[in-house]
Scaffold this motif. Structure first.
Motif, PDB file in Angstrom:
ATOM      1  N   THR A 138       9.888  92.467 -14.599  1.00 22.08           N
ATOM      2  CA  THR A 138      11.249  92.589 -15.060  1.00 22.08           C
ATOM      3  C   THR A 138      11.630  94.327 -14.893  1.00 22.08           C
ATOM      4  OG1 THR A 138      11.051  90.762 -16.231  1.00 22.08           O
ATOM      5  CG2 THR A 138      12.806  92.015 -16.727  1.00 22.08           C
ATOM      6  N   ASP A 139      10.699  94.886 -15.464  1.00 22.47           N
ATOM      7  CA  ASP A 139      10.989  96.450 -15.659  1.00 22.47           C
ATOM      8  C   ASP A 139      11.150  97.189 -14.174  1.00 22.47           C
ATOM      9  OD1 ASP A 139      11.208  98.885 -17.097  1.00 22.47           O
ATOM     10  OD2 ASP A 139       9.074  99.367 -16.375  1.00 22.47           O
ATOM     11  N   PHE A 140      10.270  96.477 -13.341  1.00 24.19           N
ATOM     12  CA  PHE A 140      10.166  97.121 -12.008  1.00 24.19           C
ATOM     13  C   PHE A 140      11.605  96.578 -11.331  1.00 24.19           C
ATOM     14  CE2 PHE A 140       9.660  95.927  -7.515  1.00 24.19           C
ATOM     15  CZ  PHE A 140       9.513  97.106  -7.015  1.00 24.19           C
ATOM     16  N   ASN A 141      12.134  95.510 -11.605  1.00 25.82           N
ATOM     17  CA  ASN A 141      13.221  95.010 -10.849  1.00 25.82           C
ATOM     18  C   ASN A 141      14.614  95.846 -11.587  1.00 25.82           C
ATOM     19  OD1 ASN A 141      12.074  93.222  -9.537  1.00 25.82           O
ATOM     20  ND2 ASN A 141      12.263  91.622 -10.772  1.00 25.82           N
ATOM     21  N   ARG A 142      14.370  96.137 -12.674  1.00 30.39           N
ATOM     22  CA  ARG A 142      15.562  96.771 -13.334  1.00 30.39           C
ATOM     23  C   ARG A 142      15.591  98.233 -12.490  1.00 30.39           C
ATOM     24  NH1 ARG A 142      14.026  96.733 -18.067  1.00 30.39           N
ATOM     25  NH2 ARG A 142      13.047  98.951 -18.268  1.00 30.39           N
ATOM     26  N   GLN A 143      14.381  98.884 -12.451  1.00 30.71           N
ATOM     27  CA  GLN A 143      14.399 100.515 -11.898  1.00 30.71           C
ATOM     28  C   GLN A 143      14.942 100.350 -10.411  1.00 30.71           C
ATOM     29  OE1 GLN A 143      10.678 102.892 -12.626  1.00 30.71           O
ATOM     30  NE2 GLN A 143       9.939 101.150 -14.053  1.00 30.71           N
ATOM     31  N   ARG A 203      14.696 104.642  -4.118  1.00 29.23           N
ATOM     32  CA  ARG A 203      13.892 103.101  -3.738  1.00 29.23           C
ATOM     33  C   ARG A 203      12.406 103.319  -3.555  1.00 29.23           C
ATOM     34  NH1 ARG A 203      19.276 101.114  -2.715  1.00 29.23           N
ATOM     35  NH2 ARG A 203      19.490 102.233  -0.524  1.00 29.23           N
ATOM     36  N   VAL A 204      12.195 104.015  -2.524  1.00 32.68           N
ATOM     37  CA  VAL A 204      10.781 104.418  -1.944  1.00 32.68           C
ATOM     38  C   VAL A 204      10.153 105.109  -3.214  1.00 32.68           C
ATOM     39  CG1 VAL A 204       9.446 105.829  -0.485  1.00 32.68           C
ATOM     40  CG2 VAL A 204      11.466 104.597   0.144  1.00 32.68           C
ATOM     41  N   GLU A 205      10.780 105.982  -3.845  1.00 32.04           N
ATOM     42  CA  GLU A 205       9.853 106.550  -5.029  1.00 32.04           C
ATOM     43  C   GLU A 205       9.465 105.750  -6.140  1.00 32.04           C
ATOM     44  OE1 GLU A 205      10.606 110.873  -7.279  1.00 32.04           O
ATOM     45  OE2 GLU A 205      12.390 109.602  -7.104  1.00 32.04           O
ATOM     46  N   VAL A 206      10.533 104.665  -6.439  1.00 33.18           N
ATOM     47  CA  VAL A 206      10.316 103.777  -7.456  1.00 33.18           C
ATOM     48  C   VAL A 206       8.936 102.957  -6.986  1.00 33.18           C
ATOM     49  CG1 VAL A 206      11.064 101.332  -8.372  1.00 33.18           C
ATOM     50  CG2 VAL A 206      12.351 103.567  -8.471  1.00 33.18           C
ATOM     51  N   LEU A 207       8.865 102.711  -5.739  1.00 34.42           N
ATOM     52  CA  LEU A 207       7.808 101.818  -5.354  1.00 34.42           C
ATOM     53  C   LEU A 207       6.356 102.566  -5.456  1.00 34.42           C
ATOM     54  CD1 LEU A 207       9.212  99.696  -2.434  1.00 34.42           C
ATOM     55  CD2 LEU A 207       8.277  98.903  -4.368  1.00 34.42           C
TER      56      LEU A 207
END
Length: 605
Positions: free
Chosen positions: A19-24, A34-38
């Motif tokens: 859930t936290d990942f999807n929000r970020q 987007r790449v940095e988050v992953l």
């Protein structure tokens, strides 16, 4: 999407902070974010480390034992005068032999003997020279090779003087025709867009964006005129054709081929293609064959764009490209809009804002997998990333690389084109057809907008595209291409749905606005716009019917047939209301004629 599905199974369905990942991820505004988050998510990094450990350097390598076995089998058939069969085994021996080894010298020498007996003298000469250049040190073998070399040259001289044509290299005929067309176009090319003829303009409007149009100063242009010739910035051969076509230029392989110097997966039509491929991109891709075989064509093309461009170039232009990725700052160039300029490819429309979150996630994940795998090769050369270990914190350069890849994985499906080959079946001409060999991204070709009733047609010689007029155009008319949705084949609703799903626009071409019917419902009789000479129409129609019947009867189309189709189309454009069934039939016959006369083709017996 193979890798996305695997990622979902091993990561998204098990991670504790989904859930936290999807929000970020949903809050990211650009591909870099987007790449940095992953890449800064530990669980995801662990996943790609595990995945890439099974991908990099996992490919079929050379094997001297198999090379010897195949050469000996070739020798057995050669001793029985079964030269075609021996050639097959010598090809395999060359495939497995190590680069610059004694075994490959022997295989080239033996293959040259088979080629000599098959009257393929120029190919035999090429193999003899390869055997000698690789350092043949056995004096008896060297003497035999030199004797065969002289015999081949004498045979070629005799055949030349007797006007006997021995076409050892079918590619050369197509290349000569292509060169002739390029020289003709270059003599009057567009000063700003050199891939185009000077009768063409590139214009911009709010509704159409950039589009291709007939120049204001141009007079009427007739069907058949070549308006563009262009090499791709990058192209790829689809993996099912790795054994039958050159992986660099995409020409079909006939009598022989030349393998990659390290892997046994890809093949080339010449040593020149092998050398060019190796020095430009395959030295990085060779150890990623296991990855490539799992990629979809646009993912493979995205990888090729990166490997062909070189990391040093990305580093030199990093500030410009980062500003574009993060802030959409346009990269302005005063240079001509040329086929080999990376910034033209980078700035093609990606429709990022039109894509849903799941689509963006899929493409970002795959970009990170490809980028990380590429970073484990020698792509970065002496850069600090070359020696980083799997436990190193993600480098900013990797985020930068994967961000560029993510951009291309969005723009390529909207801008790249399939590269085709025409399969000609003389015994069943109506069954002749094109097959999709590969995909390419073309700077200028991507500027054409779509119409369900296009003004141009594409033909390919290797991976070079020639664009011709399919109909008559006048000053200021738009020159439209077709993205695979022809009005005569499918209905308006189906066409518009398919176009929007891939290209994110609602088509407003004439057939869509007027809702033209499909082919079976088109009128059989012509409706003339104005009074025309019945004798002139009847004369042209009779010639058209004769050429059309020749195609149906299995006769190869001639240049005269091409002229007949062009003349009839031009007459109809001027005097006949569209749509009309006969006009559509003429267009299809003309396409087949062009494919047969001006296209990479394979004649199927």
């Amino acid at each position: 999407m193979y890798f996305y599905e695997q990622f979902c199974q091993e990561y998204l369905h098990t991670t504790s902070d989904k859930t936290d990942f999807n929000r970020q991820f949903s809050h990211c505004k650009n591909d870099y974010d987007r790449v940095e988050v992953l890449l800064k998510n530990n669980e995801y990094i662990n996943f790609i480390i595990k995945l890439c450990s099974n991908i990099v350097n996992n490919y079929d390598k050379k094997c001297s034992i198999k090379a010897v076995e195949q050469r000996k089998l070739g020798n057995i058939h050669f001793s029985k005068d079964q030269f075609q069969q021996s050639l097959t085994y010598y090809n395999q021996s060359i495939l497995y032999a190590t680069h610059n080894s004694e075994e490959i010298r022997l295989a080239y020498g033996n293959r040259s003997a088979s080629l000599f007996h098959l009257n393929k003298f120029q190919l035999a000469i090429d193999d003899i020279l390869l055997a000698l250049e690789n350092g043949e040190d056995d004096e008896k073998r060297k003497q035999r090779l030199n004797e065969r070399l002289n015999n081949c040259r004498q045979k070629l001289l005799i055949n030349s003087s007797s006007s006997l044509t021995l076409n050892d290299k079918p590619k050369e005929d197509l290349s000569l025709e292509l060169e002739k067309n390029i020289i003709e176009l270059n003599s009057h090319s567009n000063s700003k867009y050199p891939s185009f003829d000077n009768t063409v303009d590139i214009r911009i409007s709010k509704d159409k964006g950039r589009y291709v149009a007939c120049a204001h100063s141009s007079s009427e242009m007739k069907p058949g005129k070549i308006v563009m010739i262009e090499k791709p910035y990058a192209s790829v051969l689809l993996t099912p054709y790795f054994e039958t076509h050159c992986s660099h230029c995409l020409y079909r392989l006939y009598t022989i081929w030349y393998p990659c110097r390290k892997c046994i997966t890809v093949r080339y039509c010449s040593t020149e293609c092998e050398q060019t491929a190796w020095t430009t991109y395959h030295q990085y891709e060779c150890c990623l064959i296991s990855l490539i075989l799992k990629l979809e064509k646009m993912q493979f093309l995205g990888l090729r764009v990166m490997t062909k461009t070189k990391w040093q170039f990305f580093q030199e232009r990093k500030d410009e490209f980062m500003n574009y990725l993060k802030y959409s700052v346009k990269i302005v160039s005063e240079k001509m809009y040329e086929w080999n300029q990376y910034e033209n490819i980078l700035q093609l429309e990606s429709h990022s804002n039109d894509r849903d979150l799941n689509d963006l996630l899929q493409r970002t994940i795959i970009a990170c997998i490809i980028g990380y795998a590429l970073s484990k090769t020698n792509y970065f050369l002496s850069d600090s990333m070359d020696n980083c270990n799997d436990n190193t914190i993600v480098d900013e350069n990797l985020i930068y690389l994967c961000s560029l890849l993510a951009r291309h994985l969005q723009s390529l499906p909207c801008n790249a084109h399939e590269i085709s080959e025409y399969i000609e079946i003389p015994s069943q001409p109506l069954s002749s057809h094109t097959i999709e060999l590969g995909a390419g991204i073309y700077c200028s070709l991507s500027l054409f907008n779509h119409s369900c009733d296009p003004a141009v047609i594409r033909n390919f010689i290797g991976d070079t595209v020639l664009v011709r007029l399919l109909k008559t155009v006048e000053s200021n008319d738009e020159l439209s291409d077709n993205y695979g949705q022809i009005y005569a084949i499918s209905r308006k609703k189906e066409r518009q749905t398919n176009l929007y799903d891939q290209y994110y626009f609602k088509c407003s071409c004439t057939p869509c606005i007027q809702d033209w019917v499909i082919y079976d419902q088109l009128p059989d009789e012509p409706r003339f716009r104005q009074n025309v000479s019945k004798n002139e129409f009847d004369e042209l129609y009779e010639k058209y019917q004769k050429s059309f019947q020749n195609l149906i009867d299995g006769h190869l189309p001639s240049r005269n047939d091409q002229t007949v189709f062009e003349t009839f189309l031009h007459f109809c454009d001027r005097y006949v209301e569209k749509p009309w069934k006969i006009y559509n039939g003429c267009q299809e016959a003309y396409k087949q004629c062009l494919s047969s006369c001006h296209h990479s083709k394979y004649i199927q017996k």
